[in-house]
Enzyme design. Structure first.
Site, PDB file in Angstrom:
ATOM      1  N   ASN A 385       0.820  -1.202   0.000  1.00 40.03           N
ATOM      2  CA  ASN A 385       0.000   0.000   0.000  1.00 40.03           C
ATOM      3  C   ASN A 385       0.858   1.258   0.000  1.00 40.03           C
ATOM      4  O   ASN A 385       1.036   1.899  -1.045  1.00 40.03           O
ATOM      5  CB  ASN A 385      -0.941  -0.043   1.211  1.00 40.03           C
ATOM      6  CG  ASN A 385      -1.960   1.072   1.189  1.00 40.03           C
ATOM      7  OD1 ASN A 385      -1.961   1.916   0.300  1.00 40.03           O
ATOM      8  ND2 ASN A 385      -2.832   1.099   2.167  1.00 40.03           N
ATOM      9  N   ASP A 386       1.428   1.589   1.136  1.00 39.06           N
ATOM     10  CA  ASP A 386       2.169   2.850   1.227  1.00 39.06           C
ATOM     11  C   ASP A 386       3.365   2.907   0.280  1.00 39.06           C
ATOM     12  O   ASP A 386       3.692   3.969  -0.225  1.00 39.06           O
ATOM     13  CB  ASP A 386       2.648   3.058   2.674  1.00 39.06           C
ATOM     14  CG  ASP A 386       1.472   3.228   3.618  1.00 39.06           C
ATOM     15  OD1 ASP A 386       0.410   3.656   3.150  1.00 39.06           O
ATOM     16  OD2 ASP A 386       1.622   2.906   4.812  1.00 39.06           O
ATOM     17  N   VAL A 387       3.993   1.759   0.015  1.00 37.41           N
ATOM     18  CA  VAL A 387       5.213   1.773  -0.806  1.00 37.41           C
ATOM     19  C   VAL A 387       4.915   2.017  -2.278  1.00 37.41           C
ATOM     20  O   VAL A 387       5.824   2.140  -3.080  1.00 37.41           O
ATOM     21  CB  VAL A 387       6.029   0.464  -0.643  1.00 37.41           C
ATOM     22  CG1 VAL A 387       6.478   0.297   0.783  1.00 37.41           C
ATOM     23  CG2 VAL A 387       5.259  -0.735  -1.123  1.00 37.41           C
ATOM     24  N   VAL A 388       3.615   2.051  -2.661  1.00 37.58           N
ATOM     25  CA  VAL A 388       3.262   2.359  -4.048  1.00 37.58           C
ATOM     26  C   VAL A 388       2.368   3.601  -4.125  1.00 37.58           C
ATOM     27  O   VAL A 388       1.741   3.843  -5.139  1.00 37.58           O
ATOM     28  CB  VAL A 388       2.541   1.176  -4.730  1.00 37.58           C
ATOM     29  CG1 VAL A 388       3.483  -0.008  -4.857  1.00 37.58           C
ATOM     30  CG2 VAL A 388       1.283   0.773  -3.984  1.00 37.58           C
ATOM     31  N   ALA A 426      -0.653   2.253   7.961  1.00 38.56           N
ATOM     32  CA  ALA A 426      -0.358   3.627   8.325  1.00 38.56           C
ATOM     33  C   ALA A 426      -1.640   4.462   8.290  1.00 38.56           C
ATOM     34  O   ALA A 426      -1.666   5.593   8.747  1.00 38.56           O
ATOM     35  CB  ALA A 426       0.671   4.210   7.391  1.00 38.56           C
TER      36      ALA A 426
END
Lengths: 460, 98
Positions: A385-388, A426
């Site tokens: 999620n957050d890393v993309v 997050a």
């Protein structure tokens, strides 16, 4: 001590120190890595044999019993835990190691109360040892989801933590300066234990890779301090190598998130989320079925798969391997893009994909694969999620602004397998999901990938 | 400062950069095995535990704590090395070559 006996254990210690250094050196490449493990085992074996030969060691029975008990507990732990639970196991193993270091410090204090330099070393060993013990148990609880993984924060948290720390420091200073009353030492231990719990409470699941690496570093530093207290240089070498190893890994993790140490440890990731989630909740998304997804994948030439923690939770790596095989057979080029902080510990995704028999030359680091997304027909995001999240690139108000991300939004089509529209750990909303070129595949990662594999032959 | 401590500090000063250099070279591919290997190595505290547990001069309390410490660090050693080896066995390069 006779010269000969002294010479033997000292030689064993030197062999042990050399083996430990070589063991990490050999781990640098997958080709020599297993030799590295062997060297490490050899080093520890020599350290133990050398110690047993020392003249200070008078009785063996209880030591051997204790070792047998330890081995009987440790071996099933290592064999019965599934690969997805490696982060938890490492945290648990840290707890045991750090507890051992702390107990040695305690035992040494009660054997021969000290002041001055030796007490300084003992105090550092004890603080780091007990703190790492409870912190590791807490990290284990969060990873195993016994304890809520969301950051737990309250007002004035940092003030409470800092004053406790200052109090512990004062007690430590007292014991170093002069022999202190009996209550001081247990109070010191209690504060260290409490501090470990407080340290992990505000940390969210997504920051676990940094924290686990940091705890590794603390355990090493505790050993190093023990080396000074017991005047044992083997402990200093092994502890220092360990401490720097954990430290450098946590620095790498912090860089990969564009955050500072203090931000990970004291940052409040939890506060911005409510506003961001509410703002975008009403936007439309395009969802698709497994058949649609199979159709898109079948006509692609290059597919890049981006795994994240969700893949680990769903145990989807084996199904992913089937999909990779099926696509490769059709002549599709399948590659994997691994973000440094994907998962719950450094390198977590690599281990899971290796478990599913996916060759490691297909796995690529962020810097190497990012230019390839522009040429990719499909970017398949599984449980990341957050890393993309493209917001990291341009949205200065986003909590993850500035974090290096995988450029999946540059691919022709983006497919995201996700349980629901709930934001990730997050708690940050992801604009990737609302792009025109994005297809949302709602469902359990494992069964959804399975359905895609089944639908592939019909997709022509 | 005694000579012993001075030598120990030299050892520390040399060991820290050595560790940093060694770990910097490890590929991110192997970061998890690296962590569990260093985790096992941090159980070197077993040395201190044995010295206390087997000591002739230590009071009973210290000896008992030492024995518990030996058990804990052995769990750490055994679990750490076994899981590292289990992971590394799975890494392979080419398809079809087991």
């Amino acid at each position: 001590m006779t010269e000969a006996a002294g010479g033997v254990w000292q030689a064993a210690y030197i062999v042990a120190a050399l083996s430990i250094v070589l063991s990490i050196k050999w781990l640098s490449s997958p080709v020599t890595a297993r030799r590295g493990v062997f060297a490490g085992e050899f080093g520890l074996l020599f350290a133990i044999i050398g110690t047993l030969l020392r003249q200070e060691v008078l009785s063996y029975e209880w030591i051997l019993v204790a070792m047998a008990v330890g081995a009987a507990i440790g071996a099933p732990l290592a064999y019965l835990m599934p690969m997805t639970a490696v982060p938890q196991l490492t945290a648990l193993s840290h707890a045991f190691g750090a507890f051992a270091a702390a107990l040695v410090g305690t035992a040494e204090y009660y054997r021969e109360p000290a002041t001055g330099f030796k007490m300084t070393a003992l105090a550092i060993e004890i603080v780091l040892g007990y703190l790492t013990t409870t912190a590791s148990v807490m990290a284990f609880g969060k990873l195993q989801e016994i304890i809520p993984t969301r950051p737990m924060t309250y007002r004035g948290q940092n003030v409470v933590n800092l004053s406790l720390f200052a109090f512990a420091l004062a007690l430590g200073g007292w014991m170093i300066y002069q022999p202190a009353p009996n209550w001081v030492f247990p109070a010191f231990v209690g504060l260290a234990l409490l501090f470990g719990v407080l340290l992990i409470m505000p940390i969210g699941g997504g920051d676990m890779p940094t924290v686990i690496a940091l705890l590794n570093s603390y355990a090493g530093a505790a050993c190093c301090a023990m080396g000074f207290a017991l005047e044992n240089r083997l402990l200093i070498i092994a502890g220092a190598v360990n401490a720097s190893s954990g430290f450098i890994l946590s620095v790498i993790m912090c860089k990969a998130m564009n955050r500072s140490f203090t931000n990970v440890l004291f940052g409040a990731f939890g506060q911005v989320q409510a506003g961001a989630a509410a703002k975008t909740a009403a936007k439309p998304v395009k969802s698709a079925t497994a058949e649609d997804a199979a159709q898109v994948l079948a006509s692609a030439r290059k597919v890049i798969i981006v795994p994240g923690y969700g893949m680990a939770v769903a145990q989807a790596q084996h199904k992913l391997r089937e999909l990779t095989d099926a696509l490769t057979k059709r002549g599709v080029d399948v590659e994997f893009a691994i973000h440094p902080v994907a998962g719950r510990m450094p390198g977590h995704m690599n281990v899971l994909l290796a478990e599913a028999d996916i060759p490691y030359d297909r796995l690529h680091e962020m810097e190497d694969i990012n230019p390839d997304f522009a040429e990719a027909d499909v970017a398949l995001v599984i449980g990341a999620n957050d890393v993309v999240n493209p917001a990291a690139r341009h949205d200065t108000t986003s909590p993850i602004y500035g974090m290096p991300i995988l450029d999946v939004d540059k691919a022709q089509t983006v497919m995201v397998i996700k349980r629901s529209m709930n934001p990730g750990f997050a708690g940050i909303d992801n604009e990737l999901y609302y792009m025109d070129r994005t297809l949302m595949l709602f469902g359990d990662a494992k069964s959804f990938v399975g359905e895609i594999v089944k639908a592939l032959p019909a997709a022509g | 400062m005694s000579n012993e401590i001075e030598v120990s500090l030299y050892v520390l000063v040399l060991a820290v950069p050595l560790g940093l250099e060694l770990v910097r070279r490890v590929s991110p591919l192997l970061h998890t095995p690296l962590m569990s290997l260093t985790n096992a190595i941090s159980a070197i505290s077993v040395v201190g535990a044995i010295l206390i547990a087997g000591s002739g001069t230590a009071p009973t309390l210290s000896k008992v704590l030492g024995c518990v410490a030996v058990t804990c660090s052995t769990i750490n050693i055994v679990a750490g090395f076994l899981i590292t080896d289990r992971m590394l066995k799975m890494f392979r390069k080419k398809e079809g070559s087991k």
